[in-house]
Write a protein that holds these residues in place. Structure first.
Motif, PDB file in Angstrom:
ATOM      1  N   ALA A 171      -2.887   4.944   3.943  1.00 34.05           N
ATOM      2  CA  ALA A 171      -3.131   3.810   2.959  1.00 34.05           C
ATOM      3  C   ALA A 171      -3.005   2.357   3.383  1.00 34.05           C
ATOM      4  CB  ALA A 171      -2.091   3.918   1.680  1.00 34.05           C
ATOM      5  N   MET A 219      -5.840  -0.044   3.232  1.00 32.04           N
ATOM      6  CA  MET A 219      -5.606  -1.333   2.242  1.00 32.04           C
ATOM      7  C   MET A 219      -6.070  -2.663   3.394  1.00 32.04           C
ATOM      8  SD  MET A 219      -4.779  -2.965  -0.324  1.00 32.04           S
ATOM      9  CE  MET A 219      -3.699  -2.037  -1.516  1.00 32.04           C
ATOM     10  N   VAL A 233     -12.175   6.581   3.172  1.00 32.48           N
ATOM     11  CA  VAL A 233     -11.070   7.615   2.878  1.00 32.48           C
ATOM     12  C   VAL A 233     -11.576   8.969   2.891  1.00 32.48           C
ATOM     13  CG1 VAL A 233      -9.481   8.531   1.056  1.00 32.48           C
ATOM     14  CG2 VAL A 233      -9.661   5.999   1.333  1.00 32.48           C
ATOM     15  N   SER A 277      -5.227   9.488  -4.042  1.00 29.16           N
ATOM     16  CA  SER A 277      -4.063   8.422  -4.062  1.00 29.16           C
ATOM     17  C   SER A 277      -4.333   7.146  -3.459  1.00 29.16           C
ATOM     18  CB  SER A 277      -2.793   9.040  -3.623  1.00 29.16           C
ATOM     19  OG  SER A 277      -2.684   9.382  -2.397  1.00 29.16           O
ATOM     20  N   ILE A 278      -5.061   7.533  -2.368  1.00 31.20           N
ATOM     21  CA  ILE A 278      -5.419   6.365  -1.161  1.00 31.20           C
ATOM     22  C   ILE A 278      -6.626   5.510  -1.817  1.00 31.20           C
ATOM     23  CG2 ILE A 278      -5.942   5.675   1.208  1.00 31.20           C
ATOM     24  CD1 ILE A 278      -4.829   8.215   2.088  1.00 31.20           C
ATOM     25  N   ASP A 297       0.382  10.272   3.885  1.00 30.72           N
ATOM     26  CA  ASP A 297      -0.710   9.522   3.078  1.00 30.72           C
ATOM     27  C   ASP A 297      -0.331   7.972   3.175  1.00 30.72           C
ATOM     28  OD1 ASP A 297      -1.870  11.980   2.913  1.00 30.72           O
ATOM     29  OD2 ASP A 297      -1.319  12.294   0.776  1.00 30.72           O
ATOM     30  N   SER A 298       0.915   7.619   2.791  1.00 32.82           N
ATOM     31  CA  SER A 298       1.250   6.231   2.530  1.00 32.82           C
ATOM     32  C   SER A 298       0.664   5.415   3.795  1.00 32.82           C
ATOM     33  CB  SER A 298       2.456   6.049   2.312  1.00 32.82           C
ATOM     34  OG  SER A 298       3.527   6.383   3.539  1.00 32.82           O
ATOM     35  N   ALA A 330       0.619   4.189  -2.737  1.00 33.78           N
ATOM     36  CA  ALA A 330       0.199   5.557  -2.520  1.00 33.78           C
ATOM     37  C   ALA A 330       1.169   6.749  -2.770  1.00 33.78           C
ATOM     38  CB  ALA A 330      -0.092   5.702  -1.038  1.00 33.78           C
ATOM     39  N   ALA A 339       0.757  -1.282  -0.140  1.00 31.55           N
ATOM     40  CA  ALA A 339       0.090   0.044  -0.058  1.00 31.55           C
ATOM     41  C   ALA A 339       0.914   1.264   0.077  1.00 31.55           C
ATOM     42  CB  ALA A 339      -0.990  -0.052   1.041  1.00 31.55           C
ATOM     43  N   VAL A 356      -5.143   3.261  -4.376  1.00 32.19           N
ATOM     44  CA  VAL A 356      -4.592   1.980  -3.757  1.00 32.19           C
ATOM     45  C   VAL A 356      -5.293   1.163  -3.325  1.00 32.19           C
ATOM     46  CG1 VAL A 356      -3.167   1.541  -1.531  1.00 32.19           C
ATOM     47  CG2 VAL A 356      -2.246   3.426  -3.011  1.00 32.19           C
ATOM     48  N   SER A 357      -6.547   1.577  -2.736  1.00 39.70           N
ATOM     49  CA  SER A 357      -7.743   0.635  -2.296  1.00 39.70           C
ATOM     50  C   SER A 357      -8.312  -0.435  -3.430  1.00 39.70           C
ATOM     51  CB  SER A 357      -8.560   1.102  -1.305  1.00 39.70           C
ATOM     52  OG  SER A 357      -9.301   2.277  -2.274  1.00 39.70           O
ATOM     53  N   THR A 387     -14.474   1.556   0.634  1.00 34.09           N
ATOM     54  CA  THR A 387     -12.904   2.220   0.887  1.00 34.09           C
ATOM     55  C   THR A 387     -13.292   3.574   0.760  1.00 34.09           C
ATOM     56  OG1 THR A 387     -12.261   1.329  -1.211  1.00 34.09           O
ATOM     57  CG2 THR A 387     -11.643  -0.253   0.800  1.00 34.09           C
TER      58      THR A 387
END
Length: 256
Positions: free
Chosen positions: A151, A155, A187, A201-202, A147-148, A138, A134, A205-206, A183
């Protein structure tokens, strides 16, 4: 080294094995042309079989051959299951051994049952692997280091949800729609409470575990192999899944 069928009983056993291995490979996510090639190679390893044929699509498998002037034909309807590339490789290995003459039908049946009973990776390993991927996704899609970290949590929710839907055999459209919806909603709610630089971006990722990338790849390879019907079916199925994902994201954004 070519083998020979000894009697009608062995011919029926070969027919049963070939249709089962074709059905298993297809349900685990093998390409149509690979399944047909595997069955045809198995038949060619027997010198007293004539007019061997196989017809495979994403919904059914038909195999046929002639032995002692009698036609043997079998068909199975296929329900696509969870993709498992390891089992496809193991089934391919059985077919290679049969073609080389180092594997009897009884042994092949035994190995196929063992492969079918082979357990997948435990849920915690799958969830952990998705969580580890994840933060890199991100950052790649424009998120910050902070943010990561978010994420990873999102995830984890997605991975648990995917595991839950796979366990209870939820249909692909519903599971992808709900996965994208839950998700996305999560978010956007978190972004209202905490500082998230790039919430989209998140969200992307999801969605990565839901994207039908293998299905699209298989469909394109079917097109390239000349199997246009299977390629069209694969592309349409991928579009159907992608539509479910898109609807889930839109519904989540609209609610927030």
């Amino acid at each position: 080294m070519l083998q020979s069928l000894q009697d009608e009983r062995e011919a029926k056993k070969l027919l049963n094995f070939s249709v089962k291995i074709a059905k298993s490979m297809l349900s685990y996510g093998a390409e149509v042309y690979r399944v047909e090639d595997t069955v045809n190679r198995i038949y060619k390893s027997f010198d007293n079989i004539k007019a061997a044929n196989s017809l495979v699509t994403y919904n059914f498998v038909i195999v046929s051959f002639i032995y002692n002037d009698n036609t043997y034909t079998a068909m199975r309807r296929v329900v696509l299951g969870d993709r498992d590339l390891e089992k496809i490789a193991l089934l391919n290995d059985i077919s290679r051994k049969m073609v080389m003459g180092g594997c009897t039908l009884d042994y092949a049946f035994k190995k196929m049952r063992e492969i079918k009973a082979k357990r997948r990776y435990p849920a915690y390993i799958v969830i952990s692997a998705l969580m580890m991927s994840a933060p890199f996704f991100a950052i790649m899609f424009g998120g910050t280091f902070k943010d990561s970290l978010y994420a990873i949590l999102i995830m984890a929710v997605q991975a648990i949800f995917i595991n839950y839907t796979a366990k209870y055999k939820v249909t692909a459209f519903v599971s992808n729609f709900l996965g994208a919806f839950i998700t996305t909603l999560l978010v956007m709610v978190v972004s209202k409470i905490l500082l998230i630089y790039n919430p989209f971006s998140i969200i992307i990722v999801s969605l990565m575990p839901l994207v039908p990338g293998v299905q699209v790849t298989n469909a394109v390879r079917d097109f390239m192999a000349g199997d246009y019907l299977s390629g069209m079916i694969g592309i349409q199925a991928a579009i159907f899944v992608s539509t479910a994902i898109a609807l889930g994201v839109v519904m989540g954004l609209k609610l927030v």
